[in-house]
Design a protein around this motif. Structure first.
Motif, PDB file in Angstrom:
ATOM      1  N   PHE A  49     -13.684   4.010  -0.471  1.00 21.61           N
ATOM      2  CA  PHE A  49     -12.748   4.006  -1.598  1.00 21.61           C
ATOM      3  C   PHE A  49     -12.416   5.458  -1.917  1.00 21.61           C
ATOM      4  N   HIS A  50     -11.126   5.776  -2.040  1.00 17.97           N
ATOM      5  CA  HIS A  50     -10.742   7.186  -2.127  1.00 17.97           C
ATOM      6  C   HIS A  50      -9.429   7.359  -2.880  1.00 17.97           C
ATOM      7  N   ASN A  51      -8.944   8.600  -2.898  1.00 15.37           N
ATOM      8  CA  ASN A  51      -7.758   8.938  -3.695  1.00 15.37           C
ATOM      9  C   ASN A  51      -6.446   8.848  -2.916  1.00 15.37           C
ATOM     10  N   GLY A  52      -6.513   8.318  -1.719  1.00 22.00           N
ATOM     11  CA  GLY A  52      -5.298   8.158  -0.930  1.00 22.00           C
ATOM     12  C   GLY A  52      -5.048   9.275   0.064  1.00 22.00           C
ATOM     13  N   THR A  53      -6.002  10.187   0.211  1.00 26.18           N
ATOM     14  CA  THR A  53      -5.787  11.305   1.136  1.00 26.18           C
ATOM     15  C   THR A  53      -6.725  11.285   2.339  1.00 26.18           C
ATOM     16  N   PHE A  54      -7.627  10.305   2.414  1.00 25.32           N
ATOM     17  CA  PHE A  54      -8.552  10.275   3.553  1.00 25.32           C
ATOM     18  C   PHE A  54      -7.861   9.592   4.729  1.00 25.32           C
ATOM     19  N   ASP A  55      -7.358  10.385   5.636  1.00 25.58           N
ATOM     20  CA  ASP A  55      -6.558   9.911   6.756  1.00 25.58           C
ATOM     21  C   ASP A  55      -7.446   9.701   7.983  1.00 25.58           C
ATOM     22  N   LEU A  56      -7.620   8.458   8.391  1.00 29.57           N
ATOM     23  CA  LEU A  56      -8.506   8.144   9.505  1.00 29.57           C
ATOM     24  C   LEU A  56      -7.941   8.572  10.855  1.00 29.57           C
ATOM     25  N   PRO A 117     -13.020   2.218 -11.953  1.00 31.12           N
ATOM     26  CA  PRO A 117     -11.625   1.756 -11.932  1.00 31.12           C
ATOM     27  C   PRO A 117     -10.616   2.807 -12.367  1.00 31.12           C
ATOM     28  N   GLY A 118     -10.960   3.625 -13.340  1.00 36.07           N
ATOM     29  CA  GLY A 118     -10.004   4.586 -13.861  1.00 36.07           C
ATOM     30  C   GLY A 118      -9.948   5.884 -13.094  1.00 36.07           C
ATOM     31  N   SER A 119     -10.751   6.008 -12.061  1.00 37.09           N
ATOM     32  CA  SER A 119     -10.801   7.254 -11.303  1.00 37.09           C
ATOM     33  C   SER A 119      -9.871   7.202 -10.107  1.00 37.09           C
ATOM     34  N   SER A 120      -9.149   8.277  -9.883  1.00 35.80           N
ATOM     35  CA  SER A 120      -8.269   8.339  -8.710  1.00 35.80           C
ATOM     36  C   SER A 120      -9.082   8.297  -7.418  1.00 35.80           C
ATOM     37  N   MET A 121     -10.371   8.617  -7.501  1.00 39.84           N
ATOM     38  CA  MET A 121     -11.237   8.643  -6.324  1.00 39.84           C
ATOM     39  C   MET A 121     -11.606   7.249  -5.841  1.00 39.84           C
ATOM     40  N   SER A 122     -11.186   6.222  -6.574  1.00 42.68           N
ATOM     41  CA  SER A 122     -11.506   4.843  -6.187  1.00 42.68           C
ATOM     42  C   SER A 122     -10.258   3.993  -5.972  1.00 42.68           C
ATOM     43  N   ARG A 123      -9.113   4.612  -6.012  1.00 44.25           N
ATOM     44  CA  ARG A 123      -7.872   3.839  -6.076  1.00 44.25           C
ATOM     45  C   ARG A 123      -7.495   3.145  -4.760  1.00 44.25           C
ATOM     46  N   ILE A 149      -6.232  -0.531  -4.366  1.00 41.65           N
ATOM     47  CA  ILE A 149      -7.181  -1.463  -4.973  1.00 41.65           C
ATOM     48  C   ILE A 149      -7.061  -1.468  -6.491  1.00 41.65           C
ATOM     49  N   PHE A 150      -6.736  -0.342  -7.071  1.00 38.48           N
ATOM     50  CA  PHE A 150      -6.477  -0.224  -8.510  1.00 38.48           C
ATOM     51  C   PHE A 150      -5.120   0.441  -8.696  1.00 38.48           C
ATOM     52  N   ASP A 151      -4.381   0.012  -9.727  1.00 38.96           N
ATOM     53  CA  ASP A 151      -3.113   0.687  -9.995  1.00 38.96           C
ATOM     54  C   ASP A 151      -3.370   1.966 -10.777  1.00 38.96           C
ATOM     55  N   ALA A 152      -2.321   2.666 -11.147  1.00 37.79           N
ATOM     56  CA  ALA A 152      -2.456   3.963 -11.813  1.00 37.79           C
ATOM     57  C   ALA A 152      -3.151   3.861 -13.159  1.00 37.79           C
ATOM     58  N   SER A 153      -3.139   2.660 -13.757  1.00 42.91           N
ATOM     59  CA  SER A 153      -3.788   2.458 -15.056  1.00 42.91           C
ATOM     60  C   SER A 153      -5.216   1.960 -14.919  1.00 42.91           C
ATOM     61  N   GLY A 154      -5.688   1.805 -13.684  1.00 41.17           N
ATOM     62  CA  GLY A 154      -7.048   1.340 -13.463  1.00 41.17           C
ATOM     63  C   GLY A 154      -7.194  -0.167 -13.410  1.00 41.17           C
TER      64      GLY A 154
END
Length: 265
Positions: A49-56, A117-123, A149-154
């Motif tokens: 679970f990450h912020n959208g920048t972990f590119d495999l 949920p509210g963290s960008s690191m889990s989005r 997995i979570f929207d911008a509002s968590g």
């Protein structure tokens, strides 16, 4: 009095979940191997679970050392280390089979994770697994923002998707000779023993044809041709635990119980 006490207990139990939910959300990741009997297996599935920048990976480019270890040997430790070093997220792990580490055809395995949920690191959610037996076939999401997995509002969104055989990738790191000594889950006795290919990540061309002495000629894997039309490799689901609405339901039951008690009075 018993009814009233039971209702209060339900409300207290439900409300006890609310503060926790504001800070952490339990997530279940389920992996169902949709391959038929005598089909393909999945090595333990790495998830993060990450912020959208972990590119495999990127198609047409060389695989990273961490992805190479997943694709050739199903080893998740290098990828987990790369994930931790990236700073893109803090929660990752693996979904193992129930009886043996690989997820067998027809089997559903799951694992639990706790995220903020509210963290960008889990989005966002990513996954990777090796297709076995093979030299270096794998499945993974190349777009790191493919699964929100979570929207911008968590708010929890979750995920539920199917990986088709046409989506299986070749890491380009090992020649697809399908020689047992070089092929994981087919006779290979040690990791990283295949012939280096020095190629790039592309769609996997499929196993060598029947009659070539390769994987499809082994009765154990007679239905492992993932390039056959409609072949389904896996279904992956990311769900919230407890399911959305559970707390509200518990509170509703408790309130209804108290209302009944009051009417009886």
């Amino acid at each position: 009095m018993i009814c009233s006490h039971f209702s209060r207990s339900l409300i207290l139990a439900a409300l006890a979940l609310v503060p926790a939910a504001a800070h952490a959300q339990n997530i279940r990741v389920s992996v169902e191997n949709l391959a038929p009997n005598q089909g393909t297996f999945l090595t333990p599935v790495w998830v993060g679970f990450h912020n959208g920048t972990f590119d495999l990976y990127n198609r047409g480019e060389a695989a990273s050392p961490a992805l190479e270890r997943i694709a050739e040997d199903g080893s998740i430790a290098p990828l987990s280390a790369a994930f931790a070093a990236s700073g893109a997220g803090t929660v990752d792990g693996a979904v193992f089979g129930n009886a043996i580490p690989p997820v067998m055809p027809g089997e559903t395995a799951s694992a639990m994770f706790s995220v903020a949920p509210g963290s960008s690191m889990s989005r966002y959610f990513s996954y990777a697994s090796m297709i076995i037996p093979s030299n270096d076939a794998f499945i993974a999401n190349g777009n790191p923002m493919a699964f929100e997995i979570f929207d911008a509002s968590g708010n929890f969104i979750g995920a539920d998707f199917t990986v088709m055989g046409s989506m299986v990738l070749d890491s380009g790191t090992e020649v697809n000779d399908e020689i047992p000594a070089n092929t994981a889950f087919f006779g290979q006795s040690a990791p990283d023993t295949g012939v280096n290919e020095n190629g790039v990540i592309l769609t996997h061309p499929g196993f060598n044809p029947v009659g070539s002495g390769g994987i499809l000629d082994d009765p154990r894997f007679a239905n492992a041709d993932f390039r056959s039309p409609g072949y389904q490799v896996a279904r992956i689901r990311v769900t919230a635990v407890p399911e959305p609405g559970t707390v509200a339901l518990l509170v509703g039951i408790g309130v209804a119980g108290i209302a009944v008690r009051r009417r009886r009075k």
